[in-house]
Design a protein around this motif. Structure first.
Motif, PDB file in Angstrom:
ATOM      1  N   LEU A   1       0.847  -1.188   0.000  1.00  0.00           N
ATOM      2  CA  LEU A   1       0.000   0.000   0.000  1.00  0.00           C
ATOM      3  C   LEU A   1       0.886   1.242   0.000  1.00  0.00           C
ATOM      4  O   LEU A   1       1.765   1.394   0.850  1.00  0.00           O
ATOM      5  CB  LEU A   1      -0.895  -0.006   1.236  1.00  0.00           C
ATOM      6  CG  LEU A   1      -1.747   1.229   1.505  1.00  0.00           C
ATOM      7  CD1 LEU A   1      -2.784   1.426   0.403  1.00  0.00           C
ATOM      8  CD2 LEU A   1      -2.421   1.116   2.870  1.00  0.00           C
TER       9      LEU A   1
ATOM     10  N   LYS B   1      -2.404   3.909  -3.770  1.00  0.00           N
ATOM     11  CA  LYS B   1      -2.121   2.899  -4.774  1.00  0.00           C
ATOM     12  C   LYS B   1      -1.838   1.575  -4.068  1.00  0.00           C
ATOM     13  O   LYS B   1      -1.266   1.568  -2.974  1.00  0.00           O
ATOM     14  CB  LYS B   1      -0.904   3.271  -5.622  1.00  0.00           C
ATOM     15  CG  LYS B   1      -1.093   4.452  -6.552  1.00  0.00           C
ATOM     16  CD  LYS B   1       0.177   4.696  -7.363  1.00  0.00           C
ATOM     17  CE  LYS B   1       0.027   5.860  -8.319  1.00  0.00           C
ATOM     18  NZ  LYS B   1       1.275   6.083  -9.111  1.00  0.00           N
ATOM     19  N   ILE B   2      -2.234   0.485  -4.694  1.00  0.00           N
ATOM     20  CA  ILE B   2      -1.896  -0.841  -4.186  1.00  0.00           C
ATOM     21  C   ILE B   2      -1.198  -1.605  -5.302  1.00  0.00           C
ATOM     22  O   ILE B   2      -1.717  -1.706  -6.422  1.00  0.00           O
ATOM     23  CB  ILE B   2      -3.136  -1.606  -3.698  1.00  0.00           C
ATOM     24  CG1 ILE B   2      -3.777  -0.873  -2.519  1.00  0.00           C
ATOM     25  CG2 ILE B   2      -2.755  -3.034  -3.288  1.00  0.00           C
ATOM     26  CD1 ILE B   2      -5.048  -1.533  -2.005  1.00  0.00           C
TER      27      ILE B   2
ATOM     28  N   GLN C   1       0.273  -2.697 -10.712  1.00  0.00           N
ATOM     29  CA  GLN C   1      -0.619  -1.809  -9.975  1.00  0.00           C
ATOM     30  C   GLN C   1      -2.049  -2.309 -10.112  1.00  0.00           C
ATOM     31  O   GLN C   1      -2.512  -2.632 -11.205  1.00  0.00           O
ATOM     32  CB  GLN C   1      -0.511  -0.379 -10.490  1.00  0.00           C
ATOM     33  CG  GLN C   1      -1.354   0.610  -9.701  1.00  0.00           C
ATOM     34  CD  GLN C   1      -1.145   2.046 -10.152  1.00  0.00           C
ATOM     35  OE1 GLN C   1      -0.146   2.357 -10.794  1.00  0.00           O
ATOM     36  NE2 GLN C   1      -2.088   2.916  -9.829  1.00  0.00           N
TER      37      GLN C   1
ATOM     38  N   THR D   1      -6.338  -2.052  -9.537  1.00  0.00           N
ATOM     39  CA  THR D   1      -7.410  -1.072  -9.658  1.00  0.00           C
ATOM     40  C   THR D   1      -8.119  -0.922  -8.317  1.00  0.00           C
ATOM     41  O   THR D   1      -8.597  -1.906  -7.745  1.00  0.00           O
ATOM     42  CB  THR D   1      -8.434  -1.506 -10.719  1.00  0.00           C
ATOM     43  OG1 THR D   1      -7.765  -1.657 -11.981  1.00  0.00           O
ATOM     44  CG2 THR D   1      -9.539  -0.476 -10.864  1.00  0.00           C
ATOM     45  N   VAL D   2      -8.170   0.316  -7.804  1.00  0.00           N
ATOM     46  CA  VAL D   2      -8.790   0.586  -6.507  1.00  0.00           C
ATOM     47  C   VAL D   2      -9.968   1.533  -6.702  1.00  0.00           C
ATOM     48  O   VAL D   2     -10.076   2.206  -7.733  1.00  0.00           O
ATOM     49  CB  VAL D   2      -7.765   1.197  -5.525  1.00  0.00           C
ATOM     50  CG1 VAL D   2      -6.608   0.232  -5.288  1.00  0.00           C
ATOM     51  CG2 VAL D   2      -7.256   2.543  -6.024  1.00  0.00           C
TER      52      VAL D   2
ATOM     53  N   ILE E   1      -3.037  -2.577   5.279  1.00  0.00           N
ATOM     54  CA  ILE E   1      -3.492  -3.659   4.413  1.00  0.00           C
ATOM     55  C   ILE E   1      -3.170  -4.988   5.093  1.00  0.00           C
ATOM     56  O   ILE E   1      -2.116  -5.152   5.717  1.00  0.00           O
ATOM     57  CB  ILE E   1      -2.836  -3.560   3.013  1.00  0.00           C
ATOM     58  CG1 ILE E   1      -3.490  -4.523   2.032  1.00  0.00           C
ATOM     59  CG2 ILE E   1      -1.326  -3.774   3.077  1.00  0.00           C
ATOM     60  CD1 ILE E   1      -3.090  -4.273   0.596  1.00  0.00           C
TER      61      ILE E   1
ATOM     62  N   TRP F   1     -11.808  -1.376   2.032  1.00  0.00           N
ATOM     63  CA  TRP F   1     -11.773  -1.982   0.709  1.00  0.00           C
ATOM     64  C   TRP F   1     -11.523  -3.477   0.850  1.00  0.00           C
ATOM     65  O   TRP F   1     -10.807  -3.923   1.754  1.00  0.00           O
ATOM     66  CB  TRP F   1     -10.658  -1.372  -0.139  1.00  0.00           C
ATOM     67  CG  TRP F   1     -10.820   0.066  -0.456  1.00  0.00           C
ATOM     68  CD1 TRP F   1     -11.921   0.850  -0.252  1.00  0.00           C
ATOM     69  CD2 TRP F   1      -9.821   0.926  -1.042  1.00  0.00           C
ATOM     70  NE1 TRP F   1     -11.674   2.129  -0.676  1.00  0.00           N
ATOM     71  CE2 TRP F   1     -10.403   2.203  -1.159  1.00  0.00           C
ATOM     72  CE3 TRP F   1      -8.513   0.730  -1.465  1.00  0.00           C
ATOM     73  CZ2 TRP F   1      -9.705   3.287  -1.689  1.00  0.00           C
ATOM     74  CZ3 TRP F   1      -7.812   1.802  -1.998  1.00  0.00           C
ATOM     75  CH2 TRP F   1      -8.403   3.062  -2.106  1.00  0.00           C
TER      76      TRP F   1
ATOM     77  N   TYR G   1     -10.553  -7.088  -1.490  1.00  0.00           N
ATOM     78  CA  TYR G   1     -10.161  -7.754  -2.731  1.00  0.00           C
ATOM     79  C   TYR G   1     -10.456  -9.238  -2.581  1.00  0.00           C
ATOM     80  O   TYR G   1      -9.955  -9.894  -1.658  1.00  0.00           O
ATOM     81  CB  TYR G   1      -8.668  -7.535  -2.999  1.00  0.00           C
ATOM     82  CG  TYR G   1      -8.163  -8.283  -4.212  1.00  0.00           C
ATOM     83  CD1 TYR G   1      -8.545  -7.913  -5.492  1.00  0.00           C
ATOM     84  CD2 TYR G   1      -7.303  -9.376  -4.067  1.00  0.00           C
ATOM     85  CE1 TYR G   1      -8.099  -8.608  -6.611  1.00  0.00           C
ATOM     86  CE2 TYR G   1      -6.841 -10.072  -5.177  1.00  0.00           C
ATOM     87  CZ  TYR G   1      -7.243  -9.681  -6.441  1.00  0.00           C
ATOM     88  OH  TYR G   1      -6.800 -10.372  -7.539  1.00  0.00           O
TER      89      TYR G   1
ATOM     90  N   SER H   1     -10.604  -6.191  -9.462  1.00  0.00           N
ATOM     91  CA  SER H   1     -10.351  -4.940  -8.753  1.00  0.00           C
ATOM     92  C   SER H   1     -10.802  -4.998  -7.298  1.00  0.00           C
ATOM     93  O   SER H   1     -11.540  -5.893  -6.879  1.00  0.00           O
ATOM     94  CB  SER H   1     -11.062  -3.791  -9.470  1.00  0.00           C
ATOM     95  OG  SER H   1     -12.464  -4.024  -9.497  1.00  0.00           O
ATOM     96  N   TRP H   2     -10.356  -3.984  -6.538  1.00  0.00           N
ATOM     97  CA  TRP H   2     -10.776  -3.815  -5.144  1.00  0.00           C
ATOM     98  C   TRP H   2     -12.183  -3.232  -5.113  1.00  0.00           C
ATOM     99  O   TRP H   2     -12.546  -2.413  -5.959  1.00  0.00           O
ATOM    100  CB  TRP H   2      -9.810  -2.891  -4.423  1.00  0.00           C
ATOM    101  CG  TRP H   2      -8.482  -3.505  -4.131  1.00  0.00           C
ATOM    102  CD1 TRP H   2      -7.464  -3.708  -5.009  1.00  0.00           C
ATOM    103  CD2 TRP H   2      -8.037  -4.002  -2.870  1.00  0.00           C
ATOM    104  NE1 TRP H   2      -6.392  -4.308  -4.373  1.00  0.00           N
ATOM    105  CE2 TRP H   2      -6.725  -4.489  -3.059  1.00  0.00           C
ATOM    106  CE3 TRP H   2      -8.598  -4.070  -1.600  1.00  0.00           C
ATOM    107  CZ2 TRP H   2      -5.967  -5.035  -2.026  1.00  0.00           C
ATOM    108  CZ3 TRP H   2      -7.853  -4.615  -0.563  1.00  0.00           C
ATOM    109  CH2 TRP H   2      -6.552  -5.101  -0.774  1.00  0.00           C
TER     110      TRP H   2
ATOM    111  N   ASP I   1     -15.238  -1.273  -2.707  1.00  0.00           N
ATOM    112  CA  ASP I   1     -15.528  -0.442  -1.549  1.00  0.00           C
ATOM    113  C   ASP I   1     -16.668  -1.068  -0.753  1.00  0.00           C
ATOM    114  O   ASP I   1     -17.741  -1.325  -1.295  1.00  0.00           O
ATOM    115  CB  ASP I   1     -15.917   0.959  -2.032  1.00  0.00           C
ATOM    116  CG  ASP I   1     -15.946   1.975  -0.912  1.00  0.00           C
ATOM    117  OD1 ASP I   1     -15.603   1.608   0.225  1.00  0.00           O
ATOM    118  OD2 ASP I   1     -16.309   3.127  -1.178  1.00  0.00           O
TER     119      ASP I   1
END
Length: 289
Positions: A75, A90-91, A101, A103-104, A116, A143, A145, A150-151, A153
């Motif tokens: 993270l 960014k994750i 990288q 998608t968050v 995280i 968040w 995953y 993607s992550w 919410d």
């Protein structure tokens, strides 16, 4: 390290004593920090992982978690380099030999994701807060995953929750800790759930914010935080057992509890603390009954 001056170190994680990762930021040009990830193998030298694809504005590695050495999540706190100046997250995931990288969720204002952690590489969590224009916390963020792209919410958190500082869990249970706004001040808050939809909530009458949590098995946990006002002696450790939480003072020096970790091969747990007394910080060791 590599001729750079470090600004701060925020994270450490390792799958074994012979493979340890650490992260933070160095002072870059014009003192702007640059996110850096270090790795130490076979008890040798710490080496910067230059393959982590950071970019301009990536300031700090804030948290690291992995299922094993070939499946690691990092993270990073980032910010826009041109107005409007916003903070975001960014994750990055190392899946095998390379980093990518992820998608968050997108937010229209600044956010600060702090921690995280996961149960497996297809069940990972990140927590933090959405900020207002004055960088004050206004909305807690969680968040998730699940291994499918993607992550996502999680939108089922209590509406008055303003920030989450840490997440952990065991069995089917997830525990997220942070704070809520009671109308006049911030108060510590702990949330537990087994389905990410329904939450059991525990409000603190003592702590201002909870910033660390560790769970050895479902239904039990140790959390850490700080009472208000923050001063020498305000650090708290909070135990969770049989459905209730109990808070206690650490000592007369510690100001807040910043981290919790189990000691491998034992039933002991370590708590890291900080203080407003110059040069005072401590690590406390206790036994998990």
């Amino acid at each position: 390290m590599s001729g750079e001056s470090w600004s701060a170190m925020h994270a450490v994680w390792g799958p074994s004593a012979n493979d340890v990762w650490a992260g933070g930021g160095t002072k870059g040009q014009f003192t702007n920090p640059k996110a850096r990830l270090l790795r130490r193998q076979n008890k040798g030298a710490w080496v910067v992982d230059s393959s982590l694809p950071t970019a301009a504005g990536d300031a700090y590695v804030l948290s690291i978690w992995g299922e094993d050495a070939n499946n690691v999540f990092v993270l990073v706190r980032s910010s826009t380099t041109l107005p409007p100046l916003l903070s975001y997250a960014k994750i990055f995931r190392k899946n095998g030999g390379s980093w990518a990288q992820m998608t968050v969720p997108a937010y229209p204002s600044s956010i600060l994701m702090r921690h995280i952690w996961g149960k497996s590489s297809s069940d990972v969590y990140a927590v933090g807060t959405q900020l207002d224009s004055g960088s004050n916390p206004v909305k807690a963020l969680l968040w998730h995953y699940d291994g499918n792209g993607s992550w996502k919410d999680i939108t089922t958190l209590p509406g008055d929750a303003v920030q989450l500082g840490a997440v952990h869990g065991a069995g089917n249970e997830i525990i997220a800790v942070g704070s809520y706004w009671d109308g006049s001040k911030y108060r510590g808050m702990r949330l537990t759930s087994t389905d990410l939809s329904n939450w059991t909530r525990f409000n603190s009458t003592v702590t201002e914010a909870d910033s660390a949590v560790w769970s050895p098995w479902q239904g039990a946990a140790l959390a850490g935080g700080s009472a208000s006002p923050q001063q020498a002696g305000s650090a708290r450790l909070i135990t969770y057992s049989l459905g209730s939480w109990a808070e206690q003072t650490v000592d007369g020096i510690a100001m807040g509890t910043s981290g919790l970790a189990s000691l491998p091969g034992s039933n002991q747990v370590a708590a890291a603390t900080y203080s407003n007394i110059t040069g005072m910080a401590g690590v406390y060791i206790g036994t998990c009954q």
